[in-house]
Design a protein around this motif. Structure first.
Motif, PDB file in Angstrom:
ATOM      1  N   CYS A   1      -7.744  -9.465   0.481  1.00  0.00           N
ATOM      2  CA  CYS A   1      -8.282  -8.127   0.754  1.00  0.00           C
ATOM      3  C   CYS A   1      -8.921  -8.058   2.134  1.00  0.00           C
ATOM      4  CB  CYS A   1      -9.300  -7.721  -0.309  1.00  0.00           C
ATOM      5  SG  CYS A   1      -8.552  -7.365  -1.907  1.00  0.00           S
ATOM      6  N   SER A   2      -9.658  -9.100   2.522  1.00  0.00           N
ATOM      7  CA  SER A   2     -10.329  -9.058   3.819  1.00  0.00           C
ATOM      8  C   SER A   2      -9.334  -9.147   4.969  1.00  0.00           C
ATOM      9  CB  SER A   2     -11.381 -10.158   3.928  1.00  0.00           C
ATOM     10  OG  SER A   2     -10.777 -11.418   3.975  1.00  0.00           O
ATOM     11  N   VAL A   3      -8.223  -9.845   4.771  1.00  0.00           N
ATOM     12  CA  VAL A   3      -7.228  -9.975   5.831  1.00  0.00           C
ATOM     13  C   VAL A   3      -6.377  -8.720   5.951  1.00  0.00           C
ATOM     14  CG1 VAL A   3      -5.125 -11.222   6.489  1.00  0.00           C
ATOM     15  CG2 VAL A   3      -7.146 -12.483   5.770  1.00  0.00           C
ATOM     16  N   THR A   4      -6.022  -8.116   4.834  1.00  0.00           N
ATOM     17  CA  THR A   4      -5.090  -6.993   4.846  1.00  0.00           C
ATOM     18  C   THR A   4      -5.743  -5.626   4.729  1.00  0.00           C
ATOM     19  OG1 THR A   4      -4.795  -7.001   2.447  1.00  0.00           O
ATOM     20  CG2 THR A   4      -3.325  -8.425   3.742  1.00  0.00           C
ATOM     21  N   GLY A   5      -7.013  -5.564   4.338  1.00  0.00           N
ATOM     22  CA  GLY A   5      -7.638  -4.269   4.095  1.00  0.00           C
ATOM     23  C   GLY A   5      -7.263  -3.694   2.745  1.00  0.00           C
ATOM     24  N   PHE A   6      -6.589  -4.480   1.912  1.00  0.00           N
ATOM     25  CA  PHE A   6      -6.154  -4.015   0.598  1.00  0.00           C
ATOM     26  C   PHE A   6      -7.356  -3.563  -0.227  1.00  0.00           C
ATOM     27  CE2 PHE A   6      -5.085  -4.748  -3.885  1.00  0.00           C
ATOM     28  CZ  PHE A   6      -3.949  -3.981  -3.982  1.00  0.00           C
ATOM     29  N   GLY A   7      -7.180  -2.501  -0.964  1.00  0.00           N
ATOM     30  CA  GLY A   7      -8.237  -1.988  -1.821  1.00  0.00           C
ATOM     31  C   GLY A   7      -9.370  -1.343  -1.039  1.00  0.00           C
ATOM     32  N   GLY A   8      -9.110  -0.999   0.226  1.00  0.00           N
ATOM     33  CA  GLY A   8     -10.145  -0.360   1.033  1.00  0.00           C
ATOM     34  C   GLY A   8     -11.164  -1.326   1.600  1.00  0.00           C
ATOM     35  N   THR A   9     -10.836  -2.629   1.590  1.00  0.00           N
ATOM     36  CA  THR A   9     -11.754  -3.616   2.146  1.00  0.00           C
ATOM     37  C   THR A   9     -11.788  -3.474   3.659  1.00  0.00           C
ATOM     38  OG1 THR A   9     -11.259  -5.139   0.352  1.00  0.00           O
ATOM     39  CG2 THR A   9     -12.267  -6.083   2.311  1.00  0.00           C
ATOM     40  N   THR A  10     -12.983  -3.372   4.210  1.00  0.00           N
ATOM     41  CA  THR A  10     -13.127  -3.179   5.651  1.00  0.00           C
ATOM     42  C   THR A  10     -13.023  -4.504   6.387  1.00  0.00           C
ATOM     43  OG1 THR A  10     -15.522  -3.404   5.544  1.00  0.00           O
ATOM     44  CG2 THR A  10     -14.625  -1.186   5.286  1.00  0.00           C
ATOM     45  N   GLN A  11     -12.895  -4.422   7.708  1.00  0.00           N
ATOM     46  CA  GLN A  11     -12.803  -5.587   8.566  1.00  0.00           C
ATOM     47  C   GLN A  11     -14.139  -5.786   9.290  1.00  0.00           C
ATOM     48  OE1 GLN A  11      -9.740  -7.295   8.344  1.00  0.00           O
ATOM     49  NE2 GLN A  11      -9.605  -5.767   6.738  1.00  0.00           N
TER      50      GLN A  11
ATOM     51  N   ALA B   1      -6.885   2.870   5.158  1.00  0.00           N
ATOM     52  CA  ALA B   1      -7.800   2.873   6.306  1.00  0.00           C
ATOM     53  C   ALA B   1      -8.658   1.614   6.363  1.00  0.00           C
ATOM     54  CB  ALA B   1      -8.706   4.099   6.252  1.00  0.00           C
ATOM     55  N   GLY B   2      -8.718   0.837   5.292  1.00  0.00           N
ATOM     56  CA  GLY B   2      -9.554  -0.361   5.259  1.00  0.00           C
ATOM     57  C   GLY B   2      -9.236  -1.350   6.365  1.00  0.00           C
ATOM     58  N   TYR B   3      -7.980  -1.491   6.702  1.00  0.00           N
ATOM     59  CA  TYR B   3      -7.579  -2.434   7.744  1.00  0.00           C
ATOM     60  C   TYR B   3      -8.076  -1.993   9.121  1.00  0.00           C
ATOM     61  CZ  TYR B   3      -4.716  -5.631  10.455  1.00  0.00           C
ATOM     62  OH  TYR B   3      -4.303  -6.601  11.321  1.00  0.00           O
ATOM     63  N   TYR B   4      -8.323  -0.695   9.289  1.00  0.00           N
ATOM     64  CA  TYR B   4      -8.701  -0.155  10.601  1.00  0.00           C
ATOM     65  C   TYR B   4     -10.181   0.225  10.697  1.00  0.00           C
ATOM     66  CZ  TYR B   4      -3.715  -0.101  11.045  1.00  0.00           C
ATOM     67  OH  TYR B   4      -2.405  -0.505  11.088  1.00  0.00           O
ATOM     68  N   PHE B   5     -10.907   0.108   9.613  1.00  0.00           N
ATOM     69  CA  PHE B   5     -12.337   0.417   9.629  1.00  0.00           C
ATOM     70  C   PHE B   5     -13.078  -0.883   9.901  1.00  0.00           C
ATOM     71  CE2 PHE B   5     -16.537   1.561   8.336  1.00  0.00           C
ATOM     72  CZ  PHE B   5     -16.620   2.920   8.591  1.00  0.00           C
ATOM     73  N   ILE B   6     -13.683  -0.996  11.082  1.00  0.00           N
ATOM     74  CA  ILE B   6     -14.253  -2.256  11.543  1.00  0.00           C
ATOM     75  C   ILE B   6     -15.776  -2.154  11.570  1.00  0.00           C
ATOM     76  CG2 ILE B   6     -14.185  -4.034  13.337  1.00  0.00           C
ATOM     77  CD1 ILE B   6     -11.384  -3.271  12.259  1.00  0.00           C
ATOM     78  N   LYS B   7     -16.448  -3.062  10.887  1.00  0.00           N
ATOM     79  CA  LYS B   7     -17.914  -3.128  10.922  1.00  0.00           C
ATOM     80  C   LYS B   7     -18.348  -4.170  11.940  1.00  0.00           C
ATOM     81  CE  LYS B   7     -18.600  -1.810   6.141  1.00  0.00           C
ATOM     82  NZ  LYS B   7     -19.059  -2.257   4.847  1.00  0.00           N
TER      83      LYS B   7
ATOM     84  N   ALA C   1      -0.503   4.719   8.249  1.00  0.00           N
ATOM     85  CA  ALA C   1      -1.899   5.159   8.313  1.00  0.00           C
ATOM     86  C   ALA C   1      -2.155   6.202   9.399  1.00  0.00           C
ATOM     87  CB  ALA C   1      -2.802   3.953   8.559  1.00  0.00           C
ATOM     88  N   ASP C   2      -1.156   6.546  10.201  1.00  0.00           N
ATOM     89  CA  ASP C   2      -1.396   7.435  11.341  1.00  0.00           C
ATOM     90  C   ASP C   2      -1.842   8.838  10.950  1.00  0.00           C
ATOM     91  OD1 ASP C   2       1.021   8.356  10.385  1.00  0.00           O
ATOM     92  OD2 ASP C   2       2.042   8.303  12.325  1.00  0.00           O
ATOM     93  N   PHE C   3      -1.704   9.212   9.689  1.00  0.00           N
ATOM     94  CA  PHE C   3      -2.135  10.526   9.206  1.00  0.00           C
ATOM     95  C   PHE C   3      -3.628  10.566   8.879  1.00  0.00           C
ATOM     96  CE2 PHE C   3      -1.309   7.985   5.511  1.00  0.00           C
ATOM     97  CZ  PHE C   3      -2.312   8.342   4.627  1.00  0.00           C
TER      98      PHE C   3
END
Length: 190
Positions: A36-46, A118-124, A159-161
């Motif tokens: 999940c952390s690598v792919t953003g699966f399940g809305g997991t953020t980076q 969006a999880g893969y692109y949301f960076i904390k 995810a571009d939408f």
């Protein structure tokens, strides 16, 4: 060397299956968390050590959500309901937590974003969710989260939408880490 009887071979194979299944079950949670952390699966953020160095002229709206576990006597809420940012622009949002009990309480926040893609692109960059939080009786704190939406979002055809993202936290009551170390139950804490 003595050969096993057919019944002995069956028992050995069944024992091997049980041991293999136990090992796979033990590895499932760490593997899933890593995935999940690598792919953003399940809305997991980076997570990143630094802010974005590229800002696009497109805007994304980030909405903020807060929840608490039923057994946590805290009031927990976002201090803003939404924020409009340019994609790649660093944002700083605050959440408020209040301990409504008469004892110190420690909590840990779990989090995700929606839509999941969006999880893969949301960076904390910084977040109160990276560590446990202990609030004294009646204590009120403001907790920051520094983040950005990766500009690569606009080049991902899946995810571009996305231009509306919800960042959601849920606080769970946990045993303080030091107390867990003192009592030998640290393995049970996230």
């Amino acid at each position: 060397m003595k050969r096993l009887s057919p019944e002995g071979r069956t028992v050995a194979m069944l024992l091997g299956v049980v041991v293999t299944m136990g090992a796979l079950a033990w590895a499932a949670v760490p593997f899933y968390n890593w995935f999940c952390s690598v792919t953003g699966f399940g809305g997991t953020t980076q997570v990143s050590d630094s802010a974005s160095d590229e800002v696009l002229d497109e805007v994304v709206r980030v909405r903020f959500d807060a929840n608490t576990d039923d057994n946590l006597e805290w009031t927990f809420r976002p201090m803003q309901t939404r924020m409009d940012l340019k994609i790649g622009e660093n944002g700083l949002a605050f959440y408020e937590a209040i301990n409504n009990s008469d004892v110190p309480i420690t909590g840990t926040a779990s989090y995700n974003v929606a839509p999941e893609v969006a999880g893969y692109y949301f960076i904390k960059v910084e977040c109160f969710c990276f560590t446990e939080q202990t609030l004294q009786p009646g204590e009120r704190v403001e907790m920051p989260v520094s983040f950005f939406v990766d500009p690569d979002l606009v080049t991902d055809r899946d995810a571009d939408f996305v231009r509306d993202i919800t960042l959601s936290y849920t606080f769970h009551k946990t045993e303080p880490r030091q107390a867990a170390l003192d009592t030998g139950t640290a393995d049970t804490i996230n």
